[in-house]
Design a protein around this motif. Structure first.
Motif, PDB file in Angstrom:
ATOM      1  N   CYS A  53       0.889  -1.175   0.093  1.00 10.95           N
ATOM      2  CA  CYS A  53      -0.039  -0.200   0.094  1.00 10.95           C
ATOM      3  C   CYS A  53       1.010   1.161  -0.023  1.00 10.95           C
ATOM      4  O   CYS A  53       1.876   1.373   0.769  1.00 10.95           O
ATOM      5  CB  CYS A  53      -0.713   0.096   1.043  1.00 10.95           C
ATOM      6  N   ARG A  54       0.724   2.192  -0.861  1.00 16.97           N
ATOM      7  CA  ARG A  54       1.518   3.203  -1.026  1.00 16.97           C
ATOM      8  C   ARG A  54       1.288   4.158  -0.071  1.00 16.97           C
ATOM      9  O   ARG A  54       2.152   5.398   0.155  1.00 16.97           O
ATOM     10  CB  ARG A  54       1.536   3.785  -2.554  1.00 16.97           C
ATOM     11  N   CYS A  61      -4.697   0.512   3.013  1.00 14.91           N
ATOM     12  CA  CYS A  61      -5.732   1.527   3.000  1.00 14.91           C
ATOM     13  C   CYS A  61      -6.930   1.064   2.198  1.00 14.91           C
ATOM     14  O   CYS A  61      -8.216   1.475   2.647  1.00 14.91           O
ATOM     15  CB  CYS A  61      -5.409   2.758   2.507  1.00 14.91           C
ATOM     16  N   GLY A  62      -6.726   0.336   1.263  1.00 19.26           N
ATOM     17  CA  GLY A  62      -7.752  -0.306   0.553  1.00 19.26           C
ATOM     18  C   GLY A  62      -8.456   0.646  -0.394  1.00 19.26           C
ATOM     19  O   GLY A  62      -9.185   0.129  -1.360  1.00 19.26           O
ATOM     20  N   GLN A  63      -7.713   1.609  -0.554  1.00 20.95           N
ATOM     21  CA  GLN A  63      -8.265   2.780  -1.735  1.00 20.95           C
ATOM     22  C   GLN A  63      -7.423   3.326  -2.672  1.00 20.95           C
ATOM     23  O   GLN A  63      -7.586   3.541  -3.760  1.00 20.95           O
ATOM     24  CB  GLN A  63      -8.768   3.928  -0.967  1.00 20.95           C
ATOM     25  N   CYS A  64      -6.076   3.183  -2.421  1.00 23.83           N
ATOM     26  CA  CYS A  64      -4.987   3.638  -3.382  1.00 23.83           C
ATOM     27  C   CYS A  64      -5.022   2.743  -4.642  1.00 23.83           C
ATOM     28  O   CYS A  64      -5.409   1.474  -4.444  1.00 23.83           O
ATOM     29  CB  CYS A  64      -3.623   3.773  -2.595  1.00 23.83           C
ATOM     30  N   CYS A  67      -3.459  -1.018  -3.522  1.00 18.17           N
ATOM     31  CA  CYS A  67      -4.519  -1.698  -2.863  1.00 18.17           C
ATOM     32  C   CYS A  67      -5.664  -2.279  -3.880  1.00 18.17           C
ATOM     33  O   CYS A  67      -6.006  -3.203  -3.531  1.00 18.17           O
ATOM     34  CB  CYS A  67      -5.199  -0.912  -1.689  1.00 18.17           C
TER      35      CYS A  67
HETATM   36 ZN   LIG Z   1      -3.548   1.600  -0.031  1.00 14.70          ZN
END
Ligand SMILES: [Zn+2]
Length: 330
Positions: A53-54, A61-64, A67
């Motif tokens: 995850c960056r 984070c589940g969003q980048c 992810c």
């Molecule tokens: Zn992420």
């Protein structure tokens, strides 16, 4: 593919992994050990996502972009290595030794998750050790195994080891519910009870529960009606395997009866969906008789492994269960 915070159970392990992520103290090699179906690979993939995850921090984070790619199973820096045929071969690892393959696509890390790591050939294991002697920056191996006893001590000692323990029944049920498999709560409860704390096994068991229900229905029928064996619907038992399964269910069922007689508690009962019938039988059968049935069933199981007449094995067990062969039951 979950993130670490959504992995059910294994709190201590998750805590240590997240702490390593937050502090930036990530090892080059991890070993996740423990029984099959306990959640090692799930946790390994969640950890891999967090590593890639960056946004960093203690979890994905589940969003980048990273992810999203890892969730879709298309992250170019997340590599899953599994046995090709019976073993993991050196050429599956040799490619990693060239520096070029470590030019990460976008993330600062390359994560290699190795399933059934105990299946590395000697050459592959030595190659793995060689990589770890001078690990390229950002590389992280997550080795997953059900059988760390079969791995080289030198490999084990180079890994930070995590041993996964069986989950409490409640958490197994939680995993089943998350997987959308727990709709029929009776079946889910039984699968969880039989799973030995391994959610993966519980999921597999749910598939086999129809057969188990048929076997237990047959057992109920035998106990209630006390039919002579010739009149039994024994089609399911015709196969040696079917009979062996039936005997296993007889053992589990009368084990529950005995446990109820001894403890008066449902806590250790496995066939939780048949509880009222278990209690009824616990009242109707004296404890020595229940033990007698269990001993006979265990012996039947052993006899079946030899070259014996199945009909005889089945009959002697049924006589014992129904009491038809006993003088005192007539
Ligand atoms: Zn992420």
């Amino acid at each position: 593919m979950p993130v670490l915070r959504d992995v059910v159970g294994h709190e201590q392990i998750k805590k240590r992994l997240r702490s390593a992520l937050v502090k930036g103290l990530v090892n080059h090699a991890y070993l996740f050990g423990g029984p099959a179906g306990i959640g090692k690979k799930t946790a390994g993939l969640a950890f891999a996502r967090a590593l890639l995850c960056r946004r960093g921090g203690g979890d994905a984070c589940g969003q980048c972009d990273d992810c999203i790619r890892s969730e879709q199973g298309v992250h170019p820096d997340l590599h899953v290595i599994r046995p090709e045929g019976a073993t993991i071969k050196i050429n599956q690892l040799r490619a990693l030794q060239g520096g070029a393959s470590f030019t990460a696509y976008g993330a600062a890390r390359q994560v290699f998750l190795m399933e059934q790591a105990e299946k590395m050939t000697l050459a592959a294991a030595n190659c793995f050790l060689k990589i770890l002697e001078e690990p390229p920056p950002g590389i992280v191996f997550i080795l997953v195994t059900d059988d760390s006893a079969r791995m080289l001590p030198t490999v084990l000692s180079r890994c930070q080891q995590y041993r996964f323990s069986p989950l409490p029944r409640e958490q197994v049920l939680q995993v089943l519910a998350n997987a959308g498999a727990g709709r029929d709560s009776d079946s889910a409860s039984v699968a969880a009870a039989l799973s030995g704390g391994c959610p993966g096994r519980a999921l597999a068991l749910l598939d086999g529960l129809d057969k188990r229900n048929a076997m237990l229905d047959l057992l109920m029928h035998i106990v209630r009606e006390r039919p002579g064996s010739v009149f039994l619907p024994v089609d399911e038992l015709a196969e040696r395997e079917g009979l062996a399964d039936f005997i296993d269910y007889v053992i589990l069922f009368f084990r529950d009866v005995l446990i109820w007689q001894i403890t008066g508690s449902t806590e250790l009962i496995i066939n939780v969906d048949r509880i009222s019938y278990i209690i009824e039988l616990a009242g109707a059968y004296a404890r020595p008789r229940v033990m007698d049935i269990l001993i006979t069933a265990e012996k039947s199981s052993a006899r079946l492994a030899g070259n014996v007449n199945q009909r005889l094995v089945l009959d002697s067990l049924l006589f014992k269960i129904t009491g038809l062969g006993d003088d005192d039951r007539g």
